[in-house]
Structures are given as structure tokens and as C-alpha cells.
Design a protein around this motif. Structure first.
Motif, PDB file in Angstrom:
ATOM      1  N   THR A  11       0.856  -1.182   0.000  1.00 59.12           N
ATOM      2  CA  THR A  11       0.000   0.000   0.000  1.00 59.12           C
ATOM      3  C   THR A  11       0.893   1.232   0.000  1.00 59.12           C
ATOM      4  N   LEU A  12       0.576   2.163  -0.914  1.00 50.08           N
ATOM      5  CA  LEU A  12       1.506   3.255  -1.180  1.00 50.08           C
ATOM      6  C   LEU A  12       0.941   4.660  -0.986  1.00 50.08           C
ATOM      7  N   ILE A  13      -0.306   4.869  -1.371  1.00 46.53           N
ATOM      8  CA  ILE A  13      -0.741   6.271  -1.493  1.00 46.53           C
ATOM      9  C   ILE A  13      -1.658   6.726  -0.341  1.00 46.53           C
TER      10      ILE A  13
ATOM     11  N   PRO B  23      -4.838   8.667   1.607  1.00 48.15           N
ATOM     12  CA  PRO B  23      -6.272   8.704   1.289  1.00 48.15           C
ATOM     13  C   PRO B  23      -6.619   9.879   0.366  1.00 48.15           C
ATOM     14  N   GLN B  24      -7.656   9.687  -0.429  1.00 53.59           N
ATOM     15  CA  GLN B  24      -8.043  10.689  -1.441  1.00 53.59           C
ATOM     16  C   GLN B  24      -9.031  11.684  -0.833  1.00 53.59           C
ATOM     17  N   VAL B  25      -8.534  12.495   0.061  1.00 54.11           N
ATOM     18  CA  VAL B  25      -9.426  13.459   0.715  1.00 54.11           C
ATOM     19  C   VAL B  25      -9.375  14.799  -0.003  1.00 54.11           C
ATOM     20  N   ASN B  26      -8.167  15.274  -0.222  1.00 51.55           N
ATOM     21  CA  ASN B  26      -7.996  16.569  -0.880  1.00 51.55           C
ATOM     22  C   ASN B  26      -6.672  16.526  -1.627  1.00 51.55           C
ATOM     23  N   ARG B  27      -6.765  16.290  -2.930  1.00 51.89           N
ATOM     24  CA  ARG B  27      -5.548  16.113  -3.718  1.00 51.89           C
ATOM     25  C   ARG B  27      -4.861  17.435  -4.077  1.00 51.89           C
ATOM     26  N   SER B  28      -5.469  18.557  -3.666  1.00 53.73           N
ATOM     27  CA  SER B  28      -4.813  19.823  -3.976  1.00 53.73           C
ATOM     28  C   SER B  28      -3.737  20.144  -2.934  1.00 53.73           C
TER      29      SER B  28
ATOM     30  N   LEU C  48      -5.271   2.197  -0.428  1.00 52.30           N
ATOM     31  CA  LEU C  48      -5.740   0.925  -0.960  1.00 52.30           C
ATOM     32  C   LEU C  48      -4.683  -0.158  -0.876  1.00 52.30           C
ATOM     33  N   ALA C  49      -5.147  -1.373  -0.686  1.00 51.87           N
ATOM     34  CA  ALA C  49      -4.256  -2.540  -0.759  1.00 51.87           C
ATOM     35  C   ALA C  49      -5.061  -3.677  -1.386  1.00 51.87           C
ATOM     36  N   THR C  50      -4.730  -3.989  -2.621  1.00 46.04           N
ATOM     37  CA  THR C  50      -5.425  -5.071  -3.319  1.00 46.04           C
ATOM     38  C   THR C  50      -4.998  -6.414  -2.726  1.00 46.04           C
ATOM     39  N   ILE C  51      -5.895  -7.343  -2.675  1.00 49.99           N
ATOM     40  CA  ILE C  51      -5.805  -8.704  -2.077  1.00 49.99           C
ATOM     41  C   ILE C  51      -5.422  -8.694  -0.600  1.00 49.99           C
TER      42      ILE C  51
ATOM     43  N   SER D 261     -10.586  -2.628 -15.743  1.00 52.91           N
ATOM     44  CA  SER D 261     -10.152  -1.486 -16.569  1.00 52.91           C
ATOM     45  C   SER D 261      -9.541  -0.399 -15.681  1.00 52.91           C
ATOM     46  N   LEU D 262     -10.218  -0.136 -14.575  1.00 59.69           N
ATOM     47  CA  LEU D 262      -9.723   0.884 -13.637  1.00 59.69           C
ATOM     48  C   LEU D 262      -8.363   0.473 -13.072  1.00 59.69           C
ATOM     49  N   TYR D 263      -8.281  -0.785 -12.756  1.00 57.66           N
ATOM     50  CA  TYR D 263      -7.049  -1.330 -12.175  1.00 57.66           C
ATOM     51  C   TYR D 263      -5.877  -1.148 -13.126  1.00 57.66           C
ATOM     52  N   GLU D 264      -6.081  -1.543 -14.372  1.00 58.67           N
ATOM     53  CA  GLU D 264      -4.970  -1.432 -15.327  1.00 58.67           C
ATOM     54  C   GLU D 264      -4.641   0.036 -15.595  1.00 58.67           C
ATOM     55  N   TYR D 265      -5.653   0.886 -15.588  1.00 60.42           N
ATOM     56  CA  TYR D 265      -5.414   2.307 -15.892  1.00 60.42           C
ATOM     57  C   TYR D 265      -4.559   2.965 -14.811  1.00 60.42           C
ATOM     58  N   PHE D 266      -4.854   2.624 -13.559  1.00 56.10           N
ATOM     59  CA  PHE D 266      -4.130   3.279 -12.453  1.00 56.10           C
ATOM     60  C   PHE D 266      -3.054   2.395 -11.835  1.00 56.10           C
ATOM     61  N   PHE D 267      -2.700   1.315 -12.555  1.00 58.07           N
ATOM     62  CA  PHE D 267      -1.828   0.315 -11.941  1.00 58.07           C
ATOM     63  C   PHE D 267      -0.550   0.912 -11.364  1.00 58.07           C
TER      64      PHE D 267
ATOM     65  N   VAL E  55      -1.498  10.451 -15.994  1.00 53.95           N
ATOM     66  CA  VAL E  55      -1.184  11.840 -16.362  1.00 53.95           C
ATOM     67  C   VAL E  55       0.165  12.237 -15.763  1.00 53.95           C
ATOM     68  N   ARG E  56       0.309  11.957 -14.467  1.00 48.90           N
ATOM     69  CA  ARG E  56       1.572  12.326 -13.814  1.00 48.90           C
ATOM     70  C   ARG E  56       2.703  11.395 -14.232  1.00 48.90           C
ATOM     71  N   MET E  57       2.355  10.166 -14.585  1.00 49.56           N
ATOM     72  CA  MET E  57       3.396   9.259 -15.091  1.00 49.56           C
ATOM     73  C   MET E  57       3.953   9.771 -16.409  1.00 49.56           C
TER      74      MET E  57
HETATM   75  C1  LIG Z   1      -8.482  -1.257  -8.651  1.00 48.18           C
HETATM   76  C2  LIG Z   1      -7.358  -0.536  -7.990  1.00 48.18           C
HETATM   77  C3  LIG Z   1      -6.474  -1.246  -7.186  1.00 48.18           C
HETATM   78  C4  LIG Z   1      -5.421  -0.587  -6.548  1.00 48.18           C
HETATM   79  N1  LIG Z   1      -4.591  -1.297  -5.737  1.00 48.18           N
HETATM   80  C5  LIG Z   1      -3.610  -0.651  -5.071  1.00 48.18           C
HETATM   81  C6  LIG Z   1      -2.746  -1.343  -4.188  1.00 48.18           C
HETATM   82  O1  LIG Z   1      -2.811  -2.552  -4.032  1.00 48.18           O
HETATM   83  N2  LIG Z   1      -1.810  -0.645  -3.516  1.00 48.18           N
HETATM   84  C7  LIG Z   1      -1.672   0.701  -3.683  1.00 48.18           C
HETATM   85  O2  LIG Z   1      -0.792   1.284  -3.073  1.00 48.18           O
HETATM   86  N3  LIG Z   1      -2.465   1.382  -4.522  1.00 48.18           N
HETATM   87  C8  LIG Z   1      -3.433   0.748  -5.203  1.00 48.18           C
HETATM   88  N4  LIG Z   1      -4.245   1.448  -6.047  1.00 48.18           N
HETATM   89  C9  LIG Z   1      -4.118   2.899  -6.090  1.00 48.18           C
HETATM   90  C10 LIG Z   1      -3.399   3.435  -7.299  1.00 48.18           C
HETATM   91  O3  LIG Z   1      -2.022   3.452  -7.040  1.00 48.18           O
HETATM   92  C11 LIG Z   1      -3.970   4.841  -7.534  1.00 48.18           C
HETATM   93  O4  LIG Z   1      -5.249   4.669  -8.103  1.00 48.18           O
HETATM   94  C12 LIG Z   1      -3.138   5.732  -8.404  1.00 48.18           C
HETATM   95  O5  LIG Z   1      -1.894   5.996  -7.829  1.00 48.18           O
HETATM   96  C13 LIG Z   1      -3.849   7.090  -8.611  1.00 48.18           C
HETATM   97  O6  LIG Z   1      -4.123   7.672  -7.375  1.00 48.18           O
HETATM   98  P1  LIG Z   1      -5.618   8.000  -6.925  1.00 48.18           P
HETATM   99  O7  LIG Z   1      -6.476   6.836  -7.242  1.00 48.18           O
HETATM  100  O8  LIG Z   1      -5.576   8.441  -5.536  1.00 48.18           O
HETATM  101  O9  LIG Z   1      -6.073   9.155  -7.881  1.00 48.18           O
HETATM  102  P2  LIG Z   1      -5.959  10.692  -7.568  1.00 48.18           P
HETATM  103  O10 LIG Z   1      -4.525  11.050  -7.337  1.00 48.18           O
HETATM  104  O11 LIG Z   1      -6.890  11.079  -6.494  1.00 48.18           O
HETATM  105  O12 LIG Z   1      -6.430  11.317  -8.939  1.00 48.18           O
HETATM  106  C14 LIG Z   1      -7.816  11.528  -9.261  1.00 48.18           C
HETATM  107  C15 LIG Z   1      -7.872  12.350 -10.541  1.00 48.18           C
HETATM  108  O13 LIG Z   1      -7.300  13.633 -10.293  1.00 48.18           O
HETATM  109  C16 LIG Z   1      -6.193  13.883 -11.153  1.00 48.18           C
HETATM  110  N5  LIG Z   1      -5.128  14.476 -10.341  1.00 48.18           N
HETATM  111  C17 LIG Z   1      -4.943  14.335  -9.001  1.00 48.18           C
HETATM  112  N6  LIG Z   1      -3.849  15.023  -8.612  1.00 48.18           N
HETATM  113  C18 LIG Z   1      -3.313  15.557  -9.718  1.00 48.18           C
HETATM  114  C19 LIG Z   1      -2.144  16.353  -9.973  1.00 48.18           C
HETATM  115  N7  LIG Z   1      -1.325  16.712  -8.990  1.00 48.18           N
HETATM  116  N8  LIG Z   1      -1.894  16.724 -11.248  1.00 48.18           N
HETATM  117  C20 LIG Z   1      -2.713  16.350 -12.246  1.00 48.18           C
HETATM  118  N9  LIG Z   1      -3.837  15.607 -12.067  1.00 48.18           N
HETATM  119  C21 LIG Z   1      -4.112  15.212 -10.829  1.00 48.18           C
HETATM  120  C22 LIG Z   1      -5.761  12.521 -11.689  1.00 48.18           C
HETATM  121  O14 LIG Z   1      -5.208  12.614 -12.991  1.00 48.18           O
HETATM  122  C23 LIG Z   1      -7.074  11.735 -11.677  1.00 48.18           C
HETATM  123  O15 LIG Z   1      -7.740  11.934 -12.885  1.00 48.18           O
HETATM  124  C24 LIG Z   1      -5.263   0.803  -6.726  1.00 48.18           C
HETATM  125  C25 LIG Z   1      -6.149   1.505  -7.542  1.00 48.18           C
HETATM  126  C26 LIG Z   1      -7.178   0.852  -8.164  1.00 48.18           C
HETATM  127  C27 LIG Z   1      -8.121   1.652  -9.010  1.00 48.18           C
END
Ligand SMILES: Cc1cc2nc3c(=O)[nH]c(=O)nc-3n(C[C@H](O)[C@H](O)[C@H](O)COP(=O)(O)OP(=O)(O)OC[C@H]3O[C@@H](n4cnc5c(N)ncnc54)[C@H](O)[C@@H]3O)c2cc1C
Length: 484
Positions: A151-153, A155-160, A191-194, A446-452, A457-459
Motif C-alpha cells: 500500500t503506497l498512497i 487517502p483521497q481526501v484533498n488532492r490539492s 488501498l491494498a489489493t488482495i 479497466s480501472l485497475y490497469e489504468y491506475f496500476f 497523467v503524472r506518469m
Molecule cells: C483497482 C485498484 C487497485 C489498486 N490497488 C492498489 C494497491 O494494491 N496498492 C496501492 O498502493 N495502490 C493501489 N491502487 C491505487 C493506485 O495506485 C492509484 O489509483 C493511483 O496511484 C492514482 O491515485 P488516486 O487513485 O488516488 O487518484 P488521484 O490522485 O486522487 O487522482 C484523481 C484524478 O485527479 C487527477 N489528479 C490528481 N492530482 C493531480 C495532480 N497533482 N496533477 C494532475 N492531475 C491530478 C488525476 O489525474 C485523476 O484523474 C489501486 C487503484 C485501483 C483503481
């Protein structure tokens, strides 16, 4: 001990006492028997069993350098290009079993730990004991065939604002106490898958800390068992609806749960800490140790199996209803063929251009793998689109297994037959198409592969900023300066 059997894996899981919250219930025993985890745990058990199957053992295992017992080949430290190919053979053996739908098979985290275990010098920049800790942990994981997730990231509370600025820094996982014998951590990771069906959780650096001293409490890498006191998992609702393998062929086997990881004063003993209070090094955790490269090598290999599955499925569908001769259908099949071939070419090119790193590990070429991991999340979105387009109303004119076995069978035989398939055969194929393209399971895939690997965007931004474009720019400047 070395490789485990599926039974050993399931018994260990059932003996664990985690705190898993799902649909209003707290599950803390016999996790492998819970309806939300039962089937996927058994799919993972099959992966463990494959290691003992004479048909796969040679591909999947190698003798442990410390005990001689067979261990999983994804723990092999690559010293040569042949070792990388050996690793790929093991990875693709598992990936082909699940057609790439098990995204967190053990070889993913094993690849990370393998690279990290070689980076003693790098860890020593912070403290030599971190290098020793990760080396010992890697060996323990290898010898006990541990299934880990990470688990790396935050919580998605306020990404600004950064994770450490949310709720006065209390929200994201952070160190609340440093003790002689370890640290205490509170807060959450997104998040932590499995997580519910894994043995261990790797709480590794949160992507892109600011690198300032204020980020020190959020900068760490450690590992904990999944039933450590104070760790809670908050699961989403399962995307497996309880149907048969006929009706939910993918979800009934491969629905990998995702869970929020909440740390409530979790104690982490010193020997399980691999990095502490060093944001700069945490930011370089994957790039400078080679972990990113070995992990991506695993992922690209897995996703080739998935691309091949979609090529196979699209081809079967096209044939089954006689649309295979239409030009736009062939154009889409050609797209899938190209995706398969590009994936294969990229992974092999990364091996062909591999180089020994400072630690003596043969590192697949990063720029090639980086291209692959920026490319696949986007092309993978096309797969379900193509399946939907080919299948059309066939995805809705779709009774279930119970109907196939009822008096409705006569109608199914007559009206739901395909050009090349009987009614029941066609229903079975289209159930698979449904689960691969419009079910909840497929949406998550699809979501999983997109955000894997993180936000694409940042990648992409990181790719632009790190790719050496100077040689090609210089060529353009040189061309502009030519006089004739
Ligand atoms: C199915 C699934 C399984 C996952 N499993 C794991 C796991 O096992 N372990 C783990 O650590 N993580 C896991 N993740 C998390 C994954 O690493 C994140 O989804 C990914 O890093 C994107 O972060 P976020 O979801 O918080 O999106 P956010 O960072 O919240 O982004 C949401 C939207 O805002 C935009 N955005 C946000 N900030 C910026 C910025 N600074 N500049 C430009 N655009 C921005 C993004 O482009 C996106 O469109 C999983 C995700 C999914 C969907």
C-alpha cells in the motif's frame, strides 16, 4: 521450507486473525471461507499448487541458494540476461493460468523484494541495518513462500494538498512514536489489493513526498503481518455476485478485493523497518534500487497474457456470429494483434538491452519498460470496448446457466445458436464476453490497469522529465543549421 502448497496457504490464511470489514461485517477468522474471498483464495491456492506440478515446477521454481529447497523463481536475483528470461518464463506460467486477471500474484511483490534485497549500499545511505533488514525479510519471504501486497498512497481526501497536509497531518499513515524497539504508526493508506487474502502488507514509500523535513513522519518502508494488532481493512463490496463459473467465469475466480488500510497505533518492530524518516531516499526507493524495473518486468509479462486473452476472445466472438469477415472487425482484431506483439517486443527488448547495475543485478532496460508501463494502461481500455462492439446485443440476449439446464433449453438451442456454436456453447462464450467487458468485475479490471502504476497523467509528466531527449533535439538543431 520453500514452496508452499495451496492447502498450506489456505490453512495459514484461515489461522490468521485479521480485522477485515466488509458489508457491515467484521471478519477475523477463517477468511478463506468467506464468500467474498473464498474463490479468489482458491485461485491463489492453485498458483501455489502449480509450483508442485511436474508440468510447471521447472518453470516456476529454482533451488534456494541458502537451503537448496525449491523456491519461487521470481525470487531469483538476475545476474544474466538468461536469468531475466528465466524469471519471465515463471511469471508468464502463472499469468497464462489466470490470463493476466490475477494482478497481484505473489511474483509481483517478490520481484520488488528481490531487487531491494540487493541494494545494501543504497540502503546504507540511511542506515546499514535497513539493508540487512530488507535482505533478511527477502530471505524469510523466499523460504516461506510468503504472499505479500503493498500500500503506497495517502487517502483521497484533498488532492490539492499533499497527504501530509491533510487534517494537520493526522490522516495519512504516519509515525506517532519512535521507540527503542520499533515505531508506532497511525492513519491510513488508500488501498491494498488482495489485502484480506495475503500474508503480509508492505507499507512502502508513498509516491512523491515533498522531500522536506516536514515529510519525515510520512517517510518509511516496513512490512507487517496482515493480522497485526491495530491494522484494519475496510473492503469495498465484492464484485462477485455468487454466480457459477458458467455465469461469472472471471469474477467467480479472480475477484481480487481492494481494501483501505487503516493503522490504529500499529507497532512495527525494528527488524521489519527498511527505511525511516528520509523523504529523499523514499522518493528514489523504486528507481535507484531497481525494484521498479523488476516489478515492471513482471507486470508487462502478465499483461501480455491478458492482451493475448482479449485477442483470443475477440476472435472467438467474431467467428461465432459470423462477423469475422467485416473490415472494421478485422481492423480491431489487427489492433489486438499489434498490442500483443508490441508487448512481447518491449519485454524482450528490455531484456536484450539489460545492464548490470551497481549491485551486480542484471536490470532490464528501464526506458523500454517505462514506455511499456505508460502505454499499456491506455491500450487496455480498448479491450472491453472491442468486446462490447463485437458482441452488441449478444451481451443482453443472455440467459444464465439455470436456463440452459431448464425447459428453456429448446429455445436457447434454436434462437441463441451461433454460426459455429450450439446455443449453450454460444451462451457460455458470451457470458465470458460479458464478464470481460461490462460486468462490475470488468469495470474494476479497466480501472485497475489504468491506475496500476499511478496516475497516467503524472506518469507521462515523469516520463517527459526523465527521458533523455537531448540527442534527438540536437539532431534537429544540427539539421536546421545545415547549409546544403
Ligand atoms: C483497482 C485498484 C487497485 C489498486 N490497488 C492498489 C494497491 O494494491 N496498492 C496501492 O498502493 N495502490 C493501489 N491502487 C491505487 C493506485 O495506485 C492509484 O489509483 C493511483 O496511484 C492514482 O491515485 P488516486 O487513485 O488516488 O487518484 P488521484 O490522485 O486522487 O487522482 C484523481 C484524478 O485527479 C487527477 N489528479 C490528481 N492530482 C493531480 C495532480 N497533482 N496533477 C494532475 N492531475 C491530478 C488525476 O489525474 C485523476 O484523474 C489501486 C487503484 C485501483 C483503481
Amino acid at each position: 521450507m520453500g514452496i508452499r502448497t495451496g492447502r498450506q496457504y489456505l490453512d495459514k490464511l484461515n489461522a490468521m486473525t485479521p480485522h477485515v470489514v466488509i458489508d457491515g461485517e467484521v471478519v477475523s477468522e477463517k477468511i478463506a471461507e468467506h464468500p467474498a474471498f473464498r474463490n479468489v483464495a482458491r485461485s491463489y491456492a492453485k498458483l501455489f499448487d502449480m509450483q508442485h506440478d511436474p508440468a510447471h515446477q521447472e518453470a516456476l521454481t529454482y533451488p534456494s541458494p541458502s537451503t537448496g529447497d525449491l523456491v519461487n523463481a521470481s525470487f531469483l536475483v538476475p545476474r544474466t540476461v538468461e536469468d531475466l528470461q528465466r524469471r519471465r518464463r515463471a511469471i508468464s506460467t502463472w499469468a497464462e493460468f489466470s490470463n493476466g486477471f490475477l494482478g497481484r500474484s505473489g511474483d509481483y511483490m517478490n520481484s520488488s523484494l528481490t531487487a531491494l534485497s540487493t541494494a545494501q549500499k543504497w540502503f546504507a545511505q540511511a542506515d546499514p541495518k535497513f539493508g540487512e533488514n530488507i535482505r533478511n525479510y527477502y530471505e524469510w519471504a523466499r523460504e516461506n513462500d510468503v504472499l505479500a501486497t503493498h500500500t503506497l498512497i495517502p487517502p483521497q481526501v484533498n488532492r490539492s494538498v499533499s497527504g501530509s497536509e491533510q487534517m494537520g497531518g493526522q490522516l495519512t499513515a504516519h509515525i506517532v512514536e519512535e521507540r527503542e524497539d520499533g515505531i508506532v504508526v497511525s492513519g491510513a493508506r488508500m488501498l491494498a489489493t488482495i489485502a484480506p487474502i495475503a500474508d503480509e502488507l508492505l507499507v512502502f514509500p508513498s509516491t512523491v513526498l515533498r522531500g522536506t523535513p516536514e515529510d519525515a513522519p510520512y517517510s518509511f518502508a516496513f512490512a507487517i503481518p496482515n493480522d497485526v494488532p491495530g491494522l484494519r481493512y475496510l473492503c469495498r463490496t465484492s464484485l462477485y455476485n455468487g454466480g457459477s463459473t458458467h455465469d461469472e467465469p472471471l469474477a467467480s475466480r479472480y475477484e481480487e478485493m481492494d481494501a483501505v488500510a487503516i493503522f490504529d497505533n500499529v507497532f512495527v518492530p525494528s527488524e521489519r523497518i527498511f527505511m525511516l524518516g528520509n523523504p529523499q531516499l523514499c522518493n528514489a526507493f523504486y528507481t535507484e534500487t531497481g525494484a521498479g524495473a523488476l516489478m515492471t518486468h513482471q507486470v508487462v509479462t502478465r499483461t501480455i497474457a491478458k492482451s493475448e486473452f482479449f485477442l483470443g476472445l475477440a476472435s472467438e466472438l467474431a467467428d461465432s456470429i459470423g462477423i469475422d469477415g467485416f473490415q472494421h472487425i478485422q481492423e480491431d482484431i489487427a489492433e489486438l494483434i499489434i498490442d500483443v506483439e508490441i508487448g512481447k517486443a518491449l519485454v524482450r527488448a528490455s531484456e536484450a538491452d539489460a545492464q548490470l547495475n551497481e549491485a551486480g543485478m542484471m536490470l532490464p532496460k528501464w526506458s523500454t519498460l517505462n514506455a511499456a508501463r505508460n502505454w499499456y494502461p491506455k491500450i487496455a481500455q480498448r479491450f472491453p470496448q472491442i468486446i462490447r462492439k463485437f458482441s452488441a446485443s449478444g451481451l443482453m440476449a443472455l440467459p444464465g446457466e439455470a436456463d440452459v439446464n431448464s425447459e428453456a433449453k429448446a429455445d436457447i438451442d434454436t434462437y441463441l445458436q451461433g454460426k459455429t456454436l450450439t446455443g449453450p456453447e454460444r451462451v457460455r462464450l458470451f457470458k465470458l464476453a460479458f464478464d470481460a467487458s461490462i460486468s462490475g468485475f470488468s469495470g474494476r479490471q479497466s480501472l485497475y490497469e489504468y491506475f496500476f502504476f499511478g496516475d497516467p497523467v503524472r506518469m507521462a509528466g515523469a516520463l517527459v522529465n526523465t527521458y533523455d531527449r537531448e540527442p534527438v533535439r540536437a539532431r534537429v538543431r544540427e539539421f536546421l543549421n545545415r547549409q546544403e
